[in-house]
Design an enzyme around this catalytic site. Structure first.
Site, PDB file in Angstrom:
ATOM      1  N   GLY A   1       0.812  -1.221   0.000  1.00 42.96           N
ATOM      2  CA  GLY A   1       0.000   0.000   0.000  1.00 42.96           C
ATOM      3  C   GLY A   1       0.840   1.262   0.000  1.00 42.96           C
ATOM      4  N   ALA A   2       0.208   2.391   0.357  1.00 49.90           N
ATOM      5  CA  ALA A   2       0.833   3.720   0.218  1.00 49.90           C
ATOM      6  C   ALA A   2       1.346   3.847  -1.213  1.00 49.90           C
ATOM      7  CB  ALA A   2       1.953   3.933   1.243  1.00 49.90           C
TER       8      ALA A   2
ATOM      9  N   HIS B   1       2.211   4.476  -5.168  1.00 50.19           N
ATOM     10  CA  HIS B   1       2.744   5.549  -6.008  1.00 50.19           C
ATOM     11  C   HIS B   1       2.826   5.012  -7.426  1.00 50.19           C
ATOM     12  CE1 HIS B   1       6.369   3.181  -5.711  1.00 50.19           C
ATOM     13  NE2 HIS B   1       6.393   3.332  -4.389  1.00 50.19           N
TER      14      HIS B   1
ATOM     15  N   GLY C   1       5.170   3.864  -9.131  1.00 44.87           N
ATOM     16  CA  GLY C   1       5.934   2.613  -9.293  1.00 44.87           C
ATOM     17  C   GLY C   1       5.009   1.411  -9.171  1.00 44.87           C
ATOM     18  N   HIS C   2       4.157   1.421  -8.136  1.00 46.01           N
ATOM     19  CA  HIS C   2       3.192   0.323  -7.983  1.00 46.01           C
ATOM     20  C   HIS C   2       2.244   0.269  -9.189  1.00 46.01           C
ATOM     21  CE1 HIS C   2       3.989   1.354  -3.588  1.00 46.01           C
ATOM     22  NE2 HIS C   2       4.258   0.065  -3.611  1.00 46.01           N
TER      23      HIS C   2
ATOM     24  N   GLN D   1       8.092  -8.857   7.988  1.00 44.98           N
ATOM     25  CA  GLN D   1       9.301  -8.387   7.315  1.00 44.98           C
ATOM     26  C   GLN D   1       9.880  -7.130   7.967  1.00 44.98           C
ATOM     27  OE1 GLN D   1       7.060  -8.006   3.511  1.00 44.98           O
ATOM     28  NE2 GLN D   1       8.264  -6.170   3.195  1.00 44.98           N
TER      29      GLN D   1
ATOM     30  N   LYS E   1      13.031  -2.249  -8.465  1.00 35.94           N
ATOM     31  CA  LYS E   1      13.423  -1.367  -7.358  1.00 35.94           C
ATOM     32  C   LYS E   1      13.937  -2.216  -6.195  1.00 35.94           C
ATOM     33  CE  LYS E   1      13.172   1.969  -4.144  1.00 35.94           C
ATOM     34  NZ  LYS E   1      12.690   1.342  -2.967  1.00 35.94           N
TER      35      LYS E   1
ATOM     36  N   GLN F   1      14.991  -8.767  -3.823  1.00 30.11           N
ATOM     37  CA  GLN F   1      13.700  -9.389  -3.498  1.00 30.11           C
ATOM     38  C   GLN F   1      13.139 -10.116  -4.721  1.00 30.11           C
ATOM     39  OE1 GLN F   1      10.622  -7.235  -1.145  1.00 30.11           O
ATOM     40  NE2 GLN F   1       9.588  -7.021  -3.105  1.00 30.11           N
TER      41      GLN F   1
ATOM     42  N   MET G   1      11.034   5.938  -6.873  1.00 35.48           N
ATOM     43  CA  MET G   1       9.792   6.112  -6.104  1.00 35.48           C
ATOM     44  C   MET G   1       9.730   5.054  -5.012  1.00 35.48           C
ATOM     45  SD  MET G   1       7.029   6.876  -9.053  1.00 35.48           S
ATOM     46  CE  MET G   1       7.209   8.333 -10.078  1.00 35.48           C
TER      47      MET G   1
HETATM   48  P1  AMP Z   1       6.056  -2.367  -1.604  1.00 36.03           P
HETATM   49  O1  AMP Z   1       4.668  -1.827  -1.470  1.00 36.03           O
HETATM   50  O2  AMP Z   1       7.122  -1.400  -1.291  1.00 36.03           O
HETATM   51  O3  AMP Z   1       6.213  -3.709  -0.926  1.00 36.03           O
HETATM   52  O4  AMP Z   1       6.250  -2.668  -3.152  1.00 36.03           O
HETATM   53  C1  AMP Z   1       5.331  -3.471  -3.863  1.00 36.03           C
HETATM   54  C2  AMP Z   1       5.904  -3.764  -5.220  1.00 36.03           C
HETATM   55  O5  AMP Z   1       6.117  -2.533  -5.922  1.00 36.03           O
HETATM   56  C3  AMP Z   1       7.259  -4.463  -5.164  1.00 36.03           C
HETATM   57  O6  AMP Z   1       7.315  -5.450  -6.183  1.00 36.03           O
HETATM   58  C4  AMP Z   1       8.225  -3.347  -5.432  1.00 36.03           C
HETATM   59  O7  AMP Z   1       9.444  -3.773  -6.000  1.00 36.03           O
HETATM   60  C5  AMP Z   1       7.433  -2.511  -6.420  1.00 36.03           C
HETATM   61  N1  AMP Z   1       7.942  -1.141  -6.456  1.00 36.03           N
HETATM   62  C6  AMP Z   1       8.173  -0.309  -5.397  1.00 36.03           C
HETATM   63  N2  AMP Z   1       8.704   0.854  -5.815  1.00 36.03           N
HETATM   64  C7  AMP Z   1       8.813   0.763  -7.164  1.00 36.03           C
HETATM   65  C8  AMP Z   1       9.306   1.640  -8.183  1.00 36.03           C
HETATM   66  N3  AMP Z   1       9.802   2.848  -7.884  1.00 36.03           N
HETATM   67  N4  AMP Z   1       9.265   1.219  -9.459  1.00 36.03           N
HETATM   68  C9  AMP Z   1       8.785  -0.021  -9.777  1.00 36.03           C
HETATM   69  N5  AMP Z   1       8.306  -0.895  -8.859  1.00 36.03           N
HETATM   70  C10 AMP Z   1       8.321  -0.506  -7.579  1.00 36.03           C
END
Ligand code: AMP
Length: 283
Positions: A36-37, A39, A41-42, A66, A154, A158, A189
């Site tokens: 969540g939260a 942006h 990228g998601h 985690q 990013k 992982q 992001m």
């Molecule tokens: P998170 O919510 O941070 O766990 O991220 C969820 C998914 O979004 C993960 O697969 C991250 O690698 C991907 N993600 C986070 N930031 C970016 C970004 N700037 N560009 C592309 N994918 C992203």
């Protein structure tokens, strides 16, 4: 959430029934796991999923396993309604937002541990981290059984861990890596960018520039170790308070390298006050 812009599922049985019905119709299913939260990228992962799959499901679960006890689980940004609106706008079909009691019911006692690619870099700095990630992603993949799962470069290490667990555990999901989305000054992001003060935000943009410089130096023939050390010095000089690592590694195994003879990436984790930023790029 009656007035959510997106149909939201909360339990495994409903998720399974929904994906089974889609597959019975010959539709492919794509899963985009998030905390969540959201942006852009998601949302880029959602867009990639829409190109590949008929039914796109985003999951939202801030995974306590985690985070170490001293980390930011309690203050991690949470805005399910805002996330649902962004996902609907991006064309996502469903939100899966299980509670902790669904993901970790009482008596939960299993951890998925991927060795080798989990060990270096993030594994050294955050020893609890990949056990938590691998466990929750395994659960999400088995709950949803998507044809494809979409993850960002990013979090490149992982992505390698998740590819390995899917392969090793015969999970019938193709793991698709998607490029890192950046702000106009190159900062990757991240939901954690919201923690940065205006001054820290200004300094944060140096991270990607310093990594670009290190790549240039290594390509020009500078010793890998020297390029890494120089990048760390530049980050400290720019105002980063602490460096966990700056390292060029084999892009497949994450093993240390002494020359640029195989595909390599540069990885960094650095602190600005209480905020830890990571970034990586192809060398
Ligand atoms: P998170 O919510 O941070 O766990 O991220 C969820 C998914 O979004 C993960 O697969 C991250 O690698 C991907 N993600 C986070 N930031 C970016 C970004 N700037 N560009 C592309 N994918 C992203």
């Amino acid at each position: 959430m009656a007035d959510s812009p997106l149909r939201t599922l909360r339990d495994v049985a409903t998720l399974r029934a929904t994906t089974a019905a889609a597959r019975a119709k010959g539709h492919t299913v794509g899963l985009v796991p998030t905390m969540g939260a959201l942006h852009d990228g998601h949302l880029s992962l959602v867009r990639a999923a829409k190109q590949r799959c008929d039914l796109v499901i985003a999951s939202l679960f801030v995974n306590p396993k985690q985070f170490a006890p001293n980390e930011d689980f309690g203050r991690y940004p949470r805005d399910e309604a805002g996330d649902a609106a962004m996902l609907a706008q991006a064309g996502c079909d469903l939100l899966y937002a299980p509670g902790a009691e669904i993901m970790y019911p009482e008596g939960f006692a299993t951890t998925v541990e991927v060795t080798d690619v989990s060990r270096p870099l993030e594994g050294e700095s955050r020893p609890h981290f990949f056990g938590g990630v691998a466990t929750v992603v395994t659960k999400l993949l088995l709950q949803c059984l998507p044809d494809c799962g979409f993850f960002g470069e990013k979090d490149y290490q992982q992505l390698l861990v998740i590819k390995k667990l899917a392969r090793d555990l015969d999970i019938p999901t193709e793991i698709v890596g998607c490029p890192t989305m950046r702000e106009s000054d190159g900062l990757a992001m991240s939901s954690r960018n919201a923690y940065l003060s205006p001054e820290e935000r200004r300094i944060a943009a140096r991270l990607n520039l310093v990594l670009h410089d290190a790549i240039k130096e290594a390509r020009a023939g500078e010793a890998i170790a020297e390029a890494e050390a120089e990048a760390a010095r530049h980050l400290l000089a720019a105002g980063f308070s602490r460096i966990d690592y700056v390292a060029m590694r084999d892009a497949e195994t994450l093993a240390p390298i002494s020359a640029l003879s195989r595909p390599a990436r540069i990885f960094a984790a650095a602190w600005l006050g209480k905020t830890r930023l990571i970034d990586n790029m192809e060398v």
